[in-house]
Design an enzyme around this catalytic site. Structure first.
Site, PDB file in Angstrom:
ATOM      1  N   HIS A 392       0.820  -1.217   0.000  1.00 34.88           N
ATOM      2  CA  HIS A 392       0.000   0.000   0.000  1.00 34.88           C
ATOM      3  C   HIS A 392       0.851   1.263   0.000  1.00 34.88           C
ATOM      4  O   HIS A 392       0.350   2.349  -0.286  1.00 34.88           O
ATOM      5  CB  HIS A 392      -0.984  -0.004   1.175  1.00 34.88           C
ATOM      6  CG  HIS A 392      -0.367   0.258   2.514  1.00 34.88           C
ATOM      7  ND1 HIS A 392      -0.296  -0.693   3.507  1.00 34.88           N
ATOM      8  CD2 HIS A 392       0.189   1.366   3.047  1.00 34.88           C
ATOM      9  CE1 HIS A 392       0.269  -0.176   4.580  1.00 34.88           C
ATOM     10  NE2 HIS A 392       0.577   1.074   4.325  1.00 34.88           N
ATOM     11  N   ASP A 491      -0.533  -7.804   1.616  1.00 32.89           N
ATOM     12  CA  ASP A 491      -0.054  -6.423   1.480  1.00 32.89           C
ATOM     13  C   ASP A 491       1.473  -6.410   1.603  1.00 32.89           C
ATOM     14  O   ASP A 491       2.034  -5.917   2.586  1.00 32.89           O
ATOM     15  CB  ASP A 491      -0.706  -5.558   2.565  1.00 32.89           C
ATOM     16  CG  ASP A 491      -0.389  -4.086   2.403  1.00 32.89           C
ATOM     17  OD1 ASP A 491       0.249  -3.720   1.400  1.00 32.89           O
ATOM     18  OD2 ASP A 491      -0.766  -3.302   3.299  1.00 32.89           O
ATOM     19  N   SER A 580       3.960   1.176   9.138  1.00 30.10           N
ATOM     20  CA  SER A 580       3.675   0.028   8.287  1.00 30.10           C
ATOM     21  C   SER A 580       4.938  -0.397   7.555  1.00 30.10           C
ATOM     22  O   SER A 580       5.764   0.426   7.166  1.00 30.10           O
ATOM     23  CB  SER A 580       2.578   0.367   7.274  1.00 30.10           C
ATOM     24  OG  SER A 580       2.981   1.466   6.483  1.00 30.10           O
TER      25      SER A 580
END
EC number: 3.4.21.-
Length: 709
Positions: A392, A491, A580
């Protein structure tokens, strides 16, 4: 050392500071999260630490100060914010400390509450009158905090402020005597909101004098150095004046998440991974061995999310600021101060090897920027510069609002509307560019020999991807290229450095399912981006949940037998925007998961302590590919769709089959699809067969208990 022993010992030093004074217009409590207000008098409180006069003050200065105070005294150190509203006008409006003696307004008074064991004839905590002696600025801590605030000055929405999120800066509403209720809006006075003013105000300390005869003389050691991940214990009094009996000297434990400046033994400011509440500012913070680390101050608060970052002013920074008052150099770690009789025994810490392993693993976590617009974290997989991060970061449109993995999946979490994509906006200062440091060595990049794996989701447009490495005690910026982006439910993405400067520190993975309740450390660049000058932060918690899948991925490297394997990790460690792509570590410093997201409530509030990571068991093909980076078919297998994984990561697991239950005496309707009866005839038959049921109610069995709504 056991935390309970540290708590028992540190209770000798933690105090509650109460300041009361006239406030006819109701202005003194502004910028404070709670207060008491009676008959035109306002009362505020904070926490503090008891210190001996003969250690803290030099003889000449002590004689002068204490002579003015009128009696011999011990000292209490607390935050200046609790006394500043009650200072005379000249001291209250000045941005710097005046050379004149500080004075309270007429009618104002200060009291401190101390533990009962400090006075033999009293077993319960008791109040002691105190006098304000001096205010002290801590320049090094103020400068460090100012730099963090100014780093986000280019982004209005992601800027920082000082203070608790319970304080409403917009309308001035404050909680009063009852925590559940709020007073009427108060008139606000104009105050400067520049970074310099906020930093100075937050780090300013107040020195109070208290009668020495009431307090006794306990003993204390001072920590000379602290490292990220070290355990800390804070003793403070949240909402202290609202109910001292309930809240006095409450305990909060955590760890050191980060420190400023990075890589320096002399810390100017510490970021604490600890849960704190309003009123705990001024609380002493102790290490696991009982040594004093520093003083807790008001938190750094992000404006757009309300996230609070707890800050600690190190004891070394305070003593440097008070050098003109000190009797002698502060005692070094492991050496007791020469006052008092009780000294906490210090034993070797068996957790040191584990801490070294965690510090080593932190070198494997890097910072990634894309087009100078967003940043996230990444993990070094091998010595050739292969970096693991989240997809992402590179393709955010696939993980936007309205479904993470397609229109059919909407991840609701406890009423949540969407995942919070933990990539964070970079500071919007187009004129500034990130420096690229020339490498000391040029290794031939193995990435040149890799046949780049392409698929429909891999974009070929120009993207300036740069990775900041932390190796050889320095930071090095390197350009990177996209190697792989997973096009299905995972992801994940892989980057390859264009060149490899020096020797890298690859992460070590643990592919087993982590036991529930075991320690989990999240390492990443959450909240603080490239311009802040901070190394990765570490936040600690436990493995709260491991979601298992019943079918393994259809890969050549993993057994295709039907069996359970960990498909998602949930931890209680804090995960913030920018974190992240970071690593989840166990207590041995081994990676057990890749951070992907946290949760966001439907109202927009981010829930950092509810977060999700991809277990290393799922990432096994990635680590297999990282061994020689030749077999790209391993990566292709990750793109095989998995309905079970998709449902898990969409937070929409498949439902259990419904059990067919019928009410008493209710006839079973025909459900055969081949039944040619019309709806009208079926309904008529239903009425005829159930006619008796509508004449009189059927008495339910005693086994059927109505449920209250």
């Amino acid at each position: 050392m056991d935390v309970s022993k540290v708590v028992s010992f540190s209770r000798n030093f933690a105090v509650l500071v109460k300041v009361e004074g006239p406030d006819p217009k109701g202005l003194k409590m502004r910028k404070h999260a709670f207060h008491q207000y009676h008959s035109g008098n306002a009362t505020l409180s904070a926490s503090g630490i008891l210190l001996p006069r003969d250690i803290f003050l030099s003889g000449e200065v002590a004689a002068k100060v204490l002579f003015e105070a009128g009696q011999d005294m011990a000292l209490v150190l607390t935050v200046a914010s609790v006394v500043e509203p009650f200072l005379t006008l000249g001291h209250r409006t000045s941005s710097s400390i005046s050379q004149d003696p500080v004075k309270l307004i007429p009618g104002a008074m200060i009291e401190i509450m101390v533990e009962g064991q400090l006075k033999s004839e009293k077993e319960a905590p008791f109040w002691v009158p105190a006098q304000l002696l001096s205010l002290v600025d801590v320049p090094v801590s103020s400068a460090a905090l100012q730099s963090l605030i100014e780093a986000s000055s280019g982004s209005k929405d992601s800027g920082w402020d000082i203070g608790w999120s319970l304080v409403s800066a917009a309308n001035g509403s404050q909680p009063s005597i009852n925590i559940e209720h709020y007073s009427k809006p108060l008139m606000q006075l104009d105050e400067p909101h520049n970074a310099n003013f906020m930093a100075k105000s937050a780090t300013r300390m107040a020195i109070l004098g208290v009668p020495l005869s009431l307090l006794g003389q306990p003993s204390m050691n001072f920590a000379s150095s602290s490292s990220k991940g070290d355990t800390l214990v804070a003793l403070g009094s949240p909402f202290g004046i609202l109910s001292p009996v309930n809240f006095f000297n409450s305990v909060s434990t955590g760890s050191i998440a980060n420190s400023y400046p990075s890589g320096s033994l002399k810390k100017s400011l510490m970021i604490a991974d600890v849960r704190c509440l309003p009123g705990m500012e001024g609380a002493p913070v102790f290490a696991k061995n009982g040594h004093l680390i520093g003083i807790l101050i008001r938190p750094l608060r992000q404006k757009n999310s309300g996230v609070e970052i707890q800050l600690v002013v190190p004891w070394g920074a305070i003593t440097t600021a008070c050098s003109h008052l000190l009797l002698e150099e502060p005692s070094v770690e492991g050496k007791a101060s020469q006052w008092g009789s009780e000294v906490l025994s210090v034993k070797s810490d068996a957790s040191i090897p584990a801490q070294v392993a965690i510090e080593k693993a932190m070198e494997s976590v890097c910072l990634i920027t894309v087009n100078d617009g967003v940043w996230a974290s990444g993990i070094i997989l091998n010595e050739h510069g292969l970096i693991l991060t989240n997809a992402h970061l590179l393709e955010p449109w696939r993980y936007g609002k309205g479904g993470v993995y397609g229109e059919g999946f909407k991840p609701y979490v406890l009423g949540a509307e969407e995942f919070s994509s933990t990539g964070s906006k970079f500071w919007e200062q187009k004129s500034q560019t990130l420096p690229r440091k020339a490498p000391r060595n040029h290794y031939s990049s193995v990435g040149e020999n890799i046949r780049e794996y392409k698929h429909n989701f891999l974009q070929t447009g120009h993207r300036d991807i740069r990775v900041r490495l932390c190796h050889l005690d320095s930071w090095t910026w390197c350009p990177a290229n996209v190697v792989y982006i997973c096009k299905e439910q995972l992801d994940i993405a892989l980057l390859q450095l264009e060149y490899v400067p020096g020797k890298l520190q690859p992460i070590t993975a643990n592919f087993s399912s982590p036991p529930l309740g075991t320690t989990a450390h999240v390492v990443g660049h959450g909240l603080f981006g490239p311009r802040c000058g901070l190394s990765p932060s570490i936040c600690s918690g436990v493995v709260a949940k491991v979601v298992h899948a019943k079918r393994r991925l259809n890969t050549q490297s993993i057994s295709q037998e039907v069996a359970e394997f960990p498909a998602m990790l949930e931890t209680t460690a804090a995960v913030h925007p920018g974190g992240s792509g970071g690593a989840v570590l166990n207590s041995s410093g081994h990676m057990i998961g890749l951070v992907t997201s946290n949760a966001r409530h439907g109202a927009g509030t981010v829930i950092p302590h509810l977060n999700f990571s991809i277990p290393c068991a799922v990432l096994a093909p990635i680590f297999k590919f990282a061994e020689d980076m030749q077999n790209t078919t391993i990566l292709q297998t990750l793109d095989q769709p998995s309905e079970e994984l998709s449902s898990i990561w969409a937070l929409m697991p498949s439902l259990s089959p419904k059990t067919e239950q019928s009410l008493p005496n209710l006839p079973k309707l025909l459900k055969d699809g081949n039944n040619k009866q019309t709806k009208g005839s079926q309904f008529a038959k239903f009425i005829a067969e159930t006619q008796d049921m509508f004449v009189k109610p059927t008495k339910l069995s005693r086994d059927v208990i109505p449920s209250k709504l």
